[in-house]
Design a protein around this motif. Sequence first.
Motif, PDB file in Angstrom:
ATOM      1  N   TRP A  64      27.222  14.648  36.515  1.00  0.00           N
ATOM      2  CA  TRP A  64      26.318  14.953  35.414  1.00  0.00           C
ATOM      3  C   TRP A  64      24.948  15.397  35.945  1.00  0.00           C
ATOM      4  CZ3 TRP A  64      27.385  15.359  30.338  1.00  0.00           C
ATOM      5  CH2 TRP A  64      26.339  15.323  29.413  1.00  0.00           C
ATOM      6  N   HIS A  65      24.550  14.834  37.087  1.00  0.00           N
ATOM      7  CA  HIS A  65      23.241  15.126  37.663  1.00  0.00           C
ATOM      8  C   HIS A  65      23.348  16.080  38.859  1.00  0.00           C
ATOM      9  CE1 HIS A  65      21.259  12.215  35.094  1.00  0.00           C
ATOM     10  NE2 HIS A  65      22.179  11.331  35.407  1.00  0.00           N
ATOM     11  N   GLY A  66      24.269  17.009  38.763  1.00  0.00           N
ATOM     12  CA  GLY A  66      24.501  17.934  39.867  1.00  0.00           C
ATOM     13  C   GLY A  66      23.304  18.781  40.241  1.00  0.00           C
ATOM     14  N   THR A  67      22.396  19.002  39.302  1.00  0.00           N
ATOM     15  CA  THR A  67      21.204  19.804  39.590  1.00  0.00           C
ATOM     16  C   THR A  67      20.000  18.941  39.946  1.00  0.00           C
ATOM     17  OG1 THR A  67      20.581  19.857  37.246  1.00  0.00           O
ATOM     18  CG2 THR A  67      22.001  21.644  38.056  1.00  0.00           C
ATOM     19  N   GLN A  68      20.221  17.647  40.070  1.00  0.00           N
ATOM     20  CA  GLN A  68      19.147  16.696  40.410  1.00  0.00           C
ATOM     21  C   GLN A  68      19.583  15.908  41.647  1.00  0.00           C
ATOM     22  OE1 GLN A  68      19.591  15.160  36.333  1.00  0.00           O
ATOM     23  NE2 GLN A  68      17.353  15.326  36.142  1.00  0.00           N
ATOM     24  N   PRO A  69      19.333  16.449  42.833  1.00  0.00           N
ATOM     25  CA  PRO A  69      19.883  15.873  44.071  1.00  0.00           C
ATOM     26  C   PRO A  69      19.570  14.400  44.276  1.00  0.00           C
ATOM     27  CG  PRO A  69      18.912  18.016  44.496  1.00  0.00           C
ATOM     28  CD  PRO A  69      18.544  17.669  43.096  1.00  0.00           C
ATOM     29  N   ASP A  70      18.362  13.965  43.951  1.00  0.00           N
ATOM     30  CA  ASP A  70      18.006  12.556  44.174  1.00  0.00           C
ATOM     31  C   ASP A  70      18.829  11.639  43.271  1.00  0.00           C
ATOM     32  OD1 ASP A  70      16.183  13.324  46.056  1.00  0.00           O
ATOM     33  OD2 ASP A  70      14.428  13.092  44.753  1.00  0.00           O
ATOM     34  N   LEU A  71      18.961  12.020  42.004  1.00  0.00           N
ATOM     35  CA  LEU A  71      19.739  11.197  41.078  1.00  0.00           C
ATOM     36  C   LEU A  71      21.219  11.238  41.434  1.00  0.00           C
ATOM     37  CD1 LEU A  71      18.059  11.935  37.625  1.00  0.00           C
ATOM     38  CD2 LEU A  71      17.504  10.192  39.330  1.00  0.00           C
ATOM     39  N   GLN A  72      21.698  12.406  41.846  1.00  0.00           N
ATOM     40  CA  GLN A  72      23.102  12.523  42.245  1.00  0.00           C
ATOM     41  C   GLN A  72      23.391  11.644  43.460  1.00  0.00           C
ATOM     42  OE1 GLN A  72      24.628  16.244  44.034  1.00  0.00           O
ATOM     43  NE2 GLN A  72      26.184  16.196  42.406  1.00  0.00           N
ATOM     44  N   ALA A  75      23.580   8.009  42.398  1.00  0.00           N
ATOM     45  CA  ALA A  75      24.831   7.687  41.708  1.00  0.00           C
ATOM     46  C   ALA A  75      25.992   7.587  42.688  1.00  0.00           C
ATOM     47  CB  ALA A  75      25.118   8.741  40.639  1.00  0.00           C
ATOM     48  N   LEU A  76      26.038   8.490  43.669  1.00  0.00           N
ATOM     49  CA  LEU A  76      27.109   8.445  44.662  1.00  0.00           C
ATOM     50  C   LEU A  76      26.996   7.201  45.540  1.00  0.00           C
ATOM     51  CD1 LEU A  76      27.283  12.201  45.712  1.00  0.00           C
ATOM     52  CD2 LEU A  76      28.979  10.916  44.390  1.00  0.00           C
ATOM     53  N   GLY A  77      25.764   6.836  45.897  1.00  0.00           N
ATOM     54  CA  GLY A  77      25.574   5.616  46.679  1.00  0.00           C
ATOM     55  C   GLY A  77      25.991   4.386  45.899  1.00  0.00           C
ATOM     56  N   VAL A 169      20.040  -6.733  46.578  1.00  0.00           N
ATOM     57  CA  VAL A 169      19.944  -5.279  46.602  1.00  0.00           C
ATOM     58  C   VAL A 169      18.590  -4.891  47.172  1.00  0.00           C
ATOM     59  CG1 VAL A 169      19.955  -3.173  45.201  1.00  0.00           C
ATOM     60  CG2 VAL A 169      21.485  -5.078  44.616  1.00  0.00           C
ATOM     61  N   ASP A 170      18.600  -3.978  48.120  1.00  0.00           N
ATOM     62  CA  ASP A 170      17.371  -3.507  48.746  1.00  0.00           C
ATOM     63  C   ASP A 170      16.399  -2.979  47.688  1.00  0.00           C
ATOM     64  OD1 ASP A 170      15.994  -2.479  51.361  1.00  0.00           O
ATOM     65  OD2 ASP A 170      16.008  -0.775  49.987  1.00  0.00           O
ATOM     66  N   GLU A 175      14.710   0.773  43.151  1.00  0.00           N
ATOM     67  CA  GLU A 175      13.822   1.786  42.582  1.00  0.00           C
ATOM     68  C   GLU A 175      14.566   3.084  42.321  1.00  0.00           C
ATOM     69  OE1 GLU A 175      10.701   1.374  41.485  1.00  0.00           O
ATOM     70  OE2 GLU A 175      11.100  -0.748  41.937  1.00  0.00           O
ATOM     71  N   GLN A 176      15.464   3.452  43.224  1.00  0.00           N
ATOM     72  CA  GLN A 176      16.265   4.653  43.015  1.00  0.00           C
ATOM     73  C   GLN A 176      17.156   4.509  41.781  1.00  0.00           C
ATOM     74  OE1 GLN A 176      18.396   5.086  46.695  1.00  0.00           O
ATOM     75  NE2 GLN A 176      16.543   5.563  47.876  1.00  0.00           N
ATOM     76  N   ARG A 177      17.733   3.333  41.615  1.00  0.00           N
ATOM     77  CA  ARG A 177      18.593   3.110  40.457  1.00  0.00           C
ATOM     78  C   ARG A 177      17.799   3.115  39.158  1.00  0.00           C
ATOM     79  NH1 ARG A 177      22.766  -1.593  42.759  1.00  0.00           N
ATOM     80  NH2 ARG A 177      23.756  -0.244  44.330  1.00  0.00           N
TER      81      ARG A 177
END
Length: 213
Positions: A64-72, A75-77, A169-170, A175-177
């Motif tokens: 869904w966030h393919g155009t948003q590298p940080d969010l993608q 999500a993958l992590g 959780v680190d 913060e990324q989540r």
Amino acid sequence: MSERPEPRQRWQDVAGLAQIDVAEALSRAIGDGRLDGDRYRNWLAMESALCRIGALTMDAAARWHGTQPDLQACALGWSGHLRGQAAAAALDVQAMGDAASVSALPLDQWRAFIESTCGSQRAGEAVGTALLHGHLSEGAMRPLLGAIRSLPFAGPDRSRYLAKRLEPVDEGVREQRKALLNAYSAAALSIGAQRAARWYGEAMSRLLAPATS
């Protein structure tokens, strides 16, 4: 599909109440001897399945966030983290011998909901279900999960999943989540969390039901 629940609470509040409810149910089961090796093994199998469902949710979020590298990447992590938990639970089940059964639990309904919403405008509800399950090792559940690790049937080679769930959780990952979650409406996350809390409560009621004679 059933009518959507009303988002009367933040997803964090829904998770907090679910933590208390599940901790109380498990505490009662431990106290009266219902949480035995067989039920523990079945619970681990359920947890493994739910972690895999959560990973599928985050896989879909990444697309869904393919155009948003940080969010993608976040999500993958997250998906990889959940798959690691699922694998640990599966190893614990294998260490306990006989195959576990989760056929009586409402996991098919949960998975079907994820598959029908992940790629839609209701993706936030799907993410909310993963949030609920992921946060069931927080709050009131943490000391309870620690206590379960000391039970005779949950030895070191049968509590790898519990150890993973209790790992902090680190802060950077947190913060990324948070940034990823901000991409979804608070109402959608709450609705998904409420749905998952209900399903998980139903599953635990069945899992911990007294044996029929």
